[in-house]
Design a protein around this motif. Structure first.
Motif, PDB file in Angstrom:
ATOM      1  N   TYR A 241       1.093  -1.123  -0.105  1.00 48.13           N
ATOM      2  CA  TYR A 241      -0.143  -0.189   0.033  1.00 48.13           C
ATOM      3  C   TYR A 241       0.676   1.237   0.353  1.00 48.13           C
ATOM      4  O   TYR A 241       1.173   1.494   0.416  1.00 48.13           O
TER       5      TYR A 241
ATOM      6  N   ASN B 259      -0.924   6.543   1.767  1.00 46.68           N
ATOM      7  CA  ASN B 259      -0.506   6.925   3.396  1.00 46.68           C
ATOM      8  C   ASN B 259      -1.009   8.445   3.405  1.00 46.68           C
ATOM      9  O   ASN B 259      -1.323   8.833   3.672  1.00 46.68           O
TER      10      ASN B 259
ATOM     11  N   THR C 115      -4.470   6.878   6.230  1.00 46.99           N
ATOM     12  CA  THR C 115      -3.652   4.871   6.421  1.00 46.99           C
ATOM     13  C   THR C 115      -3.709   4.272   6.252  1.00 46.99           C
ATOM     14  O   THR C 115      -5.247   4.108   6.795  1.00 46.99           O
ATOM     15  N   TYR C 116      -3.173   3.215   6.027  1.00 50.84           N
ATOM     16  CA  TYR C 116      -4.139   1.994   5.783  1.00 50.84           C
ATOM     17  C   TYR C 116      -3.130   0.513   6.325  1.00 50.84           C
ATOM     18  O   TYR C 116      -2.246   0.847   6.262  1.00 50.84           O
TER      19      TYR C 116
ATOM     20  N   LYS D 282      -4.147   9.473   8.706  1.00 52.16           N
ATOM     21  CA  LYS D 282      -2.983  10.057   8.562  1.00 52.16           C
ATOM     22  C   LYS D 282      -2.721   9.843   9.530  1.00 52.16           C
ATOM     23  O   LYS D 282      -2.688   8.131  10.171  1.00 52.16           O
TER      24      LYS D 282
ATOM     25  N   TYR E 199      -3.862   8.455  12.999  1.00 54.15           N
ATOM     26  CA  TYR E 199      -4.529   6.809  12.581  1.00 54.15           C
ATOM     27  C   TYR E 199      -6.532   7.521  13.117  1.00 54.15           C
ATOM     28  O   TYR E 199      -6.970   7.140  13.790  1.00 54.15           O
TER      29      TYR E 199
END
Length: 204
Positions: free
Chosen positions: A3, A6, A10-11, A201, A204
């Motif tokens: 990923y 971000n 965010t992930y 982001k 979180y």
């Protein structure tokens, strides 16, 4: 999956966040500050304690000055459209996200607010600050700029730009969408008037 987005959001989300959402749905479903029953009071307490935690993180003294909005774009619009009036002037950088650029352009087209765009010189904060200085007018009401570019990762010297704004009787708005939770941000020491940040982001 790898990923790389971000800067947008965010992930993966951490398990603590999932747990907090679950707790909210189970325990804090009432409107805060609207009733005197137990769940409403508990929810209001959570909201205020969250304000205190955010204030502690960013070194902001007054928890009541911390507002929860829909997102960072909403926060930026709230400041831009709340502060700037007909005849005012605002300075932005050439690295601004559309959440700043578009409302400033709309304010110019529809509400008589003037604006200037200062060039950011990568690796040369002195030149960047000087470019902002050259954009100032006698009617400059606000300097609004990103702390860190979501496209290039360039950081702006927001402490120096805030000082420049105050030296010229203007306010300073920092868009910390990319830096909140990643960089140390001291609201008081940096001399910020407004700080906008999202929760999804770096925080979180």
């Amino acid at each position: 999956m790898i990923y790389f987005d971000n800067a947008a959001t965010t992930y993966p989300k951490p398990p603590q966040l999932i747990g907090a959402f679950s707790d909210y749905l189970k325990m804090y479903g009432a409107n805060p500050g609207r009733s005197g029953h137990e769940m409403s009071l508990a929810t209001a307490k959570q909201v205020y304690e969250t304000r205190e935690l955010i204030g502690s993180l960013f070194h902001a003294e007054n928890p009541e000055a911390i507002l929860f909005t829909q997102n960072c774009t909403h926060s930026l619009n709230l400041v831009l459209k709340g502060v700037l009036k007909w005849g005012d002037h605002v300075v932005i950088s050439d690295l601004e996200h559309n959440s700043v650029l578009r409302p400033v352009y709309q304010l110019w087209r529809e509400h008589g607010v003037q604006y200037s765009v200062a060039q950011v010189v990568e690796g040369d904060d002195d030149a960047t600050v000087e470019n902002f200085r050259r954009c100032l007018h006698r009617n400059t009401r606000l300097i609004a700029c990103t702390h860190g570019s979501n496209v290039f990762g360039i950081k702006l010297p927001i402490e120096r730009l805030a000082r420049l704004a105050h030296e010229n009787n203007a306010l300073f708005l920092a868009d910390c969408a990319q830096t909140a939770g990643v960089e140390e941000i001291d609201f008081q020491a940096m001399g910020l008037d407004f700080l906008a940040a999202p929760g999804h982001k770096g925080l979180y």
